[in-house]
Write a protein that holds these residues in place. Structure first.
Motif, PDB file in Angstrom:
ATOM      1  N   ILE A   1      61.693  27.472  34.580  1.00 41.06           N
ATOM      2  CA  ILE A   1      60.341  28.263  35.051  1.00 41.06           C
ATOM      3  C   ILE A   1      59.368  27.389  35.613  1.00 41.06           C
ATOM      4  N   VAL A   2      58.809  27.437  36.721  1.00 40.30           N
ATOM      5  CA  VAL A   2      57.654  26.765  37.274  1.00 40.30           C
ATOM      6  C   VAL A   2      56.594  27.864  37.555  1.00 40.30           C
ATOM      7  N   PRO A   3      55.259  27.754  36.610  1.00 40.40           N
ATOM      8  CA  PRO A   3      54.292  28.755  36.925  1.00 40.40           C
ATOM      9  C   PRO A   3      53.365  28.181  38.004  1.00 40.40           C
ATOM     10  N   PHE A   4      52.969  28.961  38.993  1.00 38.14           N
ATOM     11  CA  PHE A   4      51.995  28.381  39.921  1.00 38.14           C
ATOM     12  C   PHE A   4      50.995  29.239  40.174  1.00 38.14           C
ATOM     13  N   GLY A   5      49.753  28.760  40.670  1.00 40.46           N
ATOM     14  CA  GLY A   5      48.645  29.611  41.211  1.00 40.46           C
ATOM     15  C   GLY A   5      48.274  29.086  42.440  1.00 40.46           C
ATOM     16  N   VAL A   6      47.613  30.143  43.158  1.00 37.96           N
ATOM     17  CA  VAL A   6      47.237  29.874  44.515  1.00 37.96           C
ATOM     18  C   VAL A   6      46.154  30.601  45.111  1.00 37.96           C
ATOM     19  N   VAL A   7      45.131  29.820  45.678  1.00 38.31           N
ATOM     20  CA  VAL A   7      43.877  30.253  46.024  1.00 38.31           C
ATOM     21  C   VAL A   7      43.418  30.307  47.393  1.00 38.31           C
ATOM     22  N   GLY A   8      42.769  31.129  47.876  1.00 39.66           N
ATOM     23  CA  GLY A   8      42.372  30.686  49.397  1.00 39.66           C
ATOM     24  C   GLY A   8      42.144  31.970  50.312  1.00 39.66           C
ATOM     25  N   GLU A   9      42.600  33.123  49.800  1.00 40.75           N
ATOM     26  CA  GLU A   9      42.559  34.254  50.622  1.00 40.75           C
ATOM     27  C   GLU A   9      41.156  34.713  50.907  1.00 40.75           C
ATOM     28  N   ASP A  10      40.199  34.553  49.962  1.00 37.74           N
ATOM     29  CA  ASP A  10      38.612  34.762  50.139  1.00 37.74           C
ATOM     30  C   ASP A  10      38.152  33.674  51.402  1.00 37.74           C
ATOM     31  N   ASP A  11      38.914  32.678  51.593  1.00 40.48           N
ATOM     32  CA  ASP A  11      38.593  31.694  52.466  1.00 40.48           C
ATOM     33  C   ASP A  11      38.923  31.967  53.937  1.00 40.48           C
ATOM     34  N   ILE A  12      39.783  32.849  54.104  1.00 40.59           N
ATOM     35  CA  ILE A  12      40.393  33.102  55.450  1.00 40.59           C
ATOM     36  C   ILE A  12      39.914  34.568  55.863  1.00 40.59           C
ATOM     37  N   ALA A  13      39.824  35.488  54.878  1.00 43.26           N
ATOM     38  CA  ALA A  13      39.339  37.032  55.157  1.00 43.26           C
ATOM     39  C   ALA A  13      38.660  37.676  54.088  1.00 43.26           C
ATOM     40  N   GLN A  14      37.782  38.738  54.368  1.00 48.95           N
ATOM     41  CA  GLN A  14      37.168  39.453  53.401  1.00 48.95           C
ATOM     42  C   GLN A  14      37.704  40.830  53.329  1.00 48.95           C
ATOM     43  N   LEU A  15      38.178  41.290  52.285  1.00 50.61           N
ATOM     44  CA  LEU A  15      38.669  42.625  52.240  1.00 50.61           C
ATOM     45  C   LEU A  15      37.743  43.762  52.226  1.00 50.61           C
ATOM     46  N   VAL A  16      37.484  44.528  53.345  1.00 43.50           N
ATOM     47  CA  VAL A  16      36.642  45.684  53.499  1.00 43.50           C
ATOM     48  C   VAL A  16      37.038  47.108  53.325  1.00 43.50           C
ATOM     49  N   LEU A  17      38.265  47.213  53.342  1.00 41.29           N
ATOM     50  CA  LEU A  17      39.081  48.539  53.229  1.00 41.29           C
ATOM     51  C   LEU A  17      39.968  48.380  52.351  1.00 41.29           C
ATOM     52  N   ASP A  18      40.085  48.720  51.155  1.00 37.43           N
ATOM     53  CA  ASP A  18      41.300  48.688  50.300  1.00 37.43           C
ATOM     54  C   ASP A  18      41.754  50.355  50.208  1.00 37.43           C
ATOM     55  N   TYR A  19      42.684  50.456  49.361  1.00 38.81           N
ATOM     56  CA  TYR A  19      43.526  51.856  49.193  1.00 38.81           C
ATOM     57  C   TYR A  19      42.354  52.942  48.797  1.00 38.81           C
ATOM     58  N   ASP A  20      41.489  52.559  48.027  1.00 34.97           N
ATOM     59  CA  ASP A  20      40.649  53.419  47.562  1.00 34.97           C
ATOM     60  C   ASP A  20      39.816  53.807  48.822  1.00 34.97           C
ATOM     61  N   ASP A  21      39.315  53.128  49.527  1.00 36.95           N
ATOM     62  CA  ASP A  21      38.554  53.467  50.734  1.00 36.95           C
ATOM     63  C   ASP A  21      39.583  54.331  51.778  1.00 36.95           C
ATOM     64  N   LEU A  22      40.726  53.759  52.062  1.00 33.27           N
ATOM     65  CA  LEU A  22      41.484  54.404  53.122  1.00 33.27           C
ATOM     66  C   LEU A  22      41.797  55.672  53.078  1.00 33.27           C
ATOM     67  N   LYS A  23      42.152  56.033  51.589  1.00 32.53           N
ATOM     68  CA  LYS A  23      42.686  57.174  51.110  1.00 32.53           C
ATOM     69  C   LYS A  23      41.673  58.444  51.211  1.00 32.53           C
ATOM     70  N   SER A  24      40.355  58.003  51.339  1.00 27.66           N
ATOM     71  CA  SER A  24      39.410  59.039  51.579  1.00 27.66           C
ATOM     72  C   SER A  24      39.307  59.421  52.988  1.00 27.66           C
ATOM     73  N   ILE A  25      39.646  58.508  53.992  1.00 29.63           N
ATOM     74  CA  ILE A  25      39.567  58.773  55.377  1.00 29.63           C
ATOM     75  C   ILE A  25      40.746  59.796  55.560  1.00 29.63           C
ATOM     76  N   PRO A  26      40.167  61.070  56.212  1.00 24.79           N
ATOM     77  CA  PRO A  26      41.139  62.319  56.295  1.00 24.79           C
ATOM     78  C   PRO A  26      42.569  62.029  57.018  1.00 24.79           C
ATOM     79  N   ILE A  27      42.546  61.810  58.221  1.00 24.04           N
ATOM     80  CA  ILE A  27      43.997  61.453  58.943  1.00 24.04           C
ATOM     81  C   ILE A  27      44.513  60.104  58.344  1.00 24.04           C
TER      82      ILE A  27
END
Length: 711
Positions: free
Chosen positions: A567-593
């Protein structure tokens, strides 16, 4: 070249006896290589016969002893047969081109009066042990040479038989259906548990559908390339009367005109040119290839003379009507390969019609290809079959045992298609040696399997492509990822283009997450990529970046210990260096359609049985699938840190004692989090974290290996 030779044995009914020795052989010289192709003398007859049945009655070489189909191909030496392919194997794509098709085609069409028969290309094989049969059904040309670009690759994993319809043969469509159907039934009788593949090109697509309709009880897989079932809608309808009235002496011009209508000469000429070469070299080679290609197009006038062309057009109309009237009877698994720029047939619309009309039909669209798609650059037939999970050796597809590793050409195309992403993310790989020393690269990751890489799943799985690519580049070992089962269903195919992300994952060995698949991967000593956080971690909410979201159960520890996996445990970072999360599930589920659509799609997936961990509690069970709203950034950098390997070989206590298994599970989880914390801190010291700085460094450096922080 020997690879360009093809064996042609007359097979008037089902095939030749392996003990049959023809008394007289006609020798035909191949212009391309001055080597030879052979036909039995029984097929060298000038007078035409209109019926296969009549030819069969008069043939002295019919052999149906013991109810078995006698081989129609030359037997390969048994010692040459392999039982598996190595990763990055040579599939031969680009070593044969349209030039070879025209040169060999002009030889094999010489009048012989013989019936349609099967042949196998010498370059096709020997196949892997227990490979299924693939029958190629040609288009209007009838030569059977339409797989010339794909013979070497297909011949590694299929028994390839190609149908040759002589140029002056006038066999009606219904008799061709019977002829192919007899071959299918006889081969099915000898191997009832194997599927039989029918690859139909244009006219051959109609033939494949008709054969499938007449044999609904046989396990058939149909691969249809721009099938001519839409012939009534062809754009050539206004030209058909002109072809009839065209003087014979002007027919030689028809091939040149048709070549620009039915295909793309530029794409044909690009087949053996490396697209990663400098532009000047590409233009020079393309010019030479186009000159050679256009100079040989006159050969099409021999392959399809005027009388044959008119007959084939009549045959096409009959085939289209015949197959369309029997679509309801087709039970076969079908894959349609459709060209958006097909100037001969409305193939794009026809593909959608067939998908709606057939019970089990998958479609892949190619936006830049013409009608002769199998002869054009950028289309690797075996890659398409693999990426759509259509390759199997038994009645059910096995994602582990039926998997074929990526070839050199496939890996090269992946690098070309994703080079921009690799440059933007500039992945840094760090690993830990057995003595605890941190090194750059993957020297600390064991090579001997089974190996289980367990880590954090970044937003939308942004890390997967560079991870698998770097792992394969540095270790020459393919990393088999375990993925959400929804990715392997029709639910993700809204517009199935040729190069989708999901198809690429499957091409590189992604496997649906099941206990059975996990068991098989470890049993075959694979290197396995596992994300315990699954979809919940990859689709995390705002504020949950780099938070390990795993279940409470030690799901993988006991299975790994059972096989002694490292077993080789690994970590990875960099998502916040390429994009910003602006709409997650909690945001999208409140949009009617939009919210209603997300809930509806997830409910459909649940009804189809494609949910996992539905019986768990807590956050890990909240695995709603959706596409989050992202705001791109100027790219930073991805960092991977592989921890010290954990050996489970000989640790039977982990299998029997759940508490010890849980203790190791929590240790692995903690190391993954600690690895990410280390990277988040150290990346601040990287002078080349920004893509602009890395680009400048490459421009003035002799190496593309950009430095990073000290460790």
């Amino acid at each position: 070249m020997a690879s360009l030779l093809h064996n042609f044995w007359a097979t008037p009914r089902f095939g030749l006896s392996p003990h049959y020795k023809p008394q007289c052989i006609a020798r035909i010289v191949c212009l391309a290589s001055r080597d030879s192709t052979f036909l039995s003398s029984d097929s060298v007859i000038v007078n035409g016969v209109s019926s296969i049945e009549e030819k069969e009655k008069s043939s002295p070489i019919v052999d149906v002893k013991n109810g078995h189909l006698a081989p129609a191909i030359k037997e390969k030496n048994k010692e040459d047969i392999q039982n598996k392919l190595e990763t990055l194997w040579d599939d031969g794509y680009g070593t044969q081109t349209v030039k070879d098709y025209l040169e060999i085609g002009s030889e094999i069409v010489k009048p012989d009066g013989g019936p349609p028969r099967w042949f196998t290309p010498i370059s096709a094989g020997p196949p892997l042990e227990n490979s299924p049969l693939l029958l190629f059904l040609p288009g209007m040309d009838g030569t059977g040479m339409g797989l010339v670009l794909h013979e070497k690759a297909l011949g590694k994993v299929f028994q390839v038989w190609c149908l040759h319809i002589p140029v002056y043969d006038r066999t009606p469509f219904d008799e061709l259906v019977k002829f192919v159907g007899r071959t299918v039934r006889m081969k099915h009788a000898s191997s009832p548990n194997k599927p039989i593949y029918l690859v139909g090109d244009s006219f051959g697509g109609c033939l494949a559908l008709a054969v499938a309709a007449h044999n609904p009880e046989i396990d058939l897989i149909l691969i249809l390339a721009n099938p001519a079932t839409s012939f009534d809608g062809t754009q050539l309808q206004p030209l058909l009367p002109l072809l009839k009235s065209l003087p014979d002496e002007f027919h030689v011009t028809v091939p040149y005109l048709l070549s620009f209508i039915i295909g793309d000469p530029l794409k044909m000429a690009m087949v053996n040119i490396d697209s990663m070469l400098p532009p000047g070299q590409i233009i020079q080679r393309l010019s030479g290839n186009l000159t050679d290609l256009l100079a040989r197009l006159y050969g099409l006038a021999d392959i399809i003379p005027k009388e044959t062309l008119l007959w084939k057009l009549k045959l096409l109309r009959s085939a289209s009507s015949y197959s369309n009237s029997r679509l309801h009877a087709v039970n076969a698994e079908v894959l349609v390969i459709a060209s958006v720029k097909d100037n001969m047939l409305p193939s794009e619309n026809e593909a959608q019609r067939l998908k709606n009309s057939l019970r089990n039909c998958t479609v892949r669209y190619f936006k830049d290809n013409g009608h002769t798609i199998l002869l054009e650059n950028g289309v690797n037939l075996l890659s398409i079959i693999k990426a759509t999970s259509k390759y199997r050796r038994s009645k059910r597809h096995d994602y582990v045992m039926d998997f074929l590793p990526p070839s050199k050409s496939e890996f090269k195309n992946t690098i070309k298609d994703n080079s921009w992403y690799f440059n933007f993310t500039g992945p840094v790989m760090l690993s830990t040696m057995e003595n605890g020393k941190i090194v750059r690269g993957l020297a600390g990751v064991p090579r001997e399997g089974p190996v289980l890489l367990v880590g954090y799943h970044m937003l939308m799985g942004l890390e997967i492509v560079p991870l698998v690519h770097e792992y394969l580049m540095q270790t020459k070992i393919l990393l088999r990822g375990i993925a959400h089962p929804t990715l392997f269903t029709q639910l993700v195919e809204s517009r199935p283009n040729a190069t989708s992300f999901v198809d690429m994952l499957k091409l590189y060995g992604a496997t649906p997450v099941t206990a059975s698949n996990f068991f098989k991967l470890l049993a075959t000593k694979s290197h396995v990529l596992l994300y315990p956080g699954g979809a919940r971690e990859a689709l995390h909410r705002k504020g949950e970046e780099y938070k390990v979201i795993w279940p409470d159960q030690q799901e993988f520890i006991r299975m790994a210990a059972k096989f002694g996996a490292t077993i080789v445990p690994f970590g990875v970072v960099g998502e916040d260096d390429i994009a910003q999360l602006v709409l997650d599930y909690d945001d999208l589920k409140s949009i009617p359609i939009l919210g209603d659509r997300i809930r509806s799609e997830n409910e459909e997936a649940a009804r189809s049985g494609f949910t996992i961990r539905g019986d768990m509690d807590g956050e890990i069970a909240n695995q709603m699938l959706y596409i989050p709203g992202l705001l791109p950034k100027i790219p930073g950098r991805f960092y991977f840190f592989f921890g010290k390997p954990i050996h489970t070989k000989g640790r039977q206590d982990l299998v029997k004692d759940r508490e010890k298994a849980k203790e190791l599970y929590l240790q692995v989880k903690s190391e993954v989090q600690n690895n990410m914390n280390y990277l988040l801190k150290k990346r601040e010291e990287d002078p080349y974290r920004n893509v602009i700085d890395r680009t400048v460094y490459r421009a003035f450096s002799a190496t593309s290996d950009v430095p990073t922080f000290d460790f």
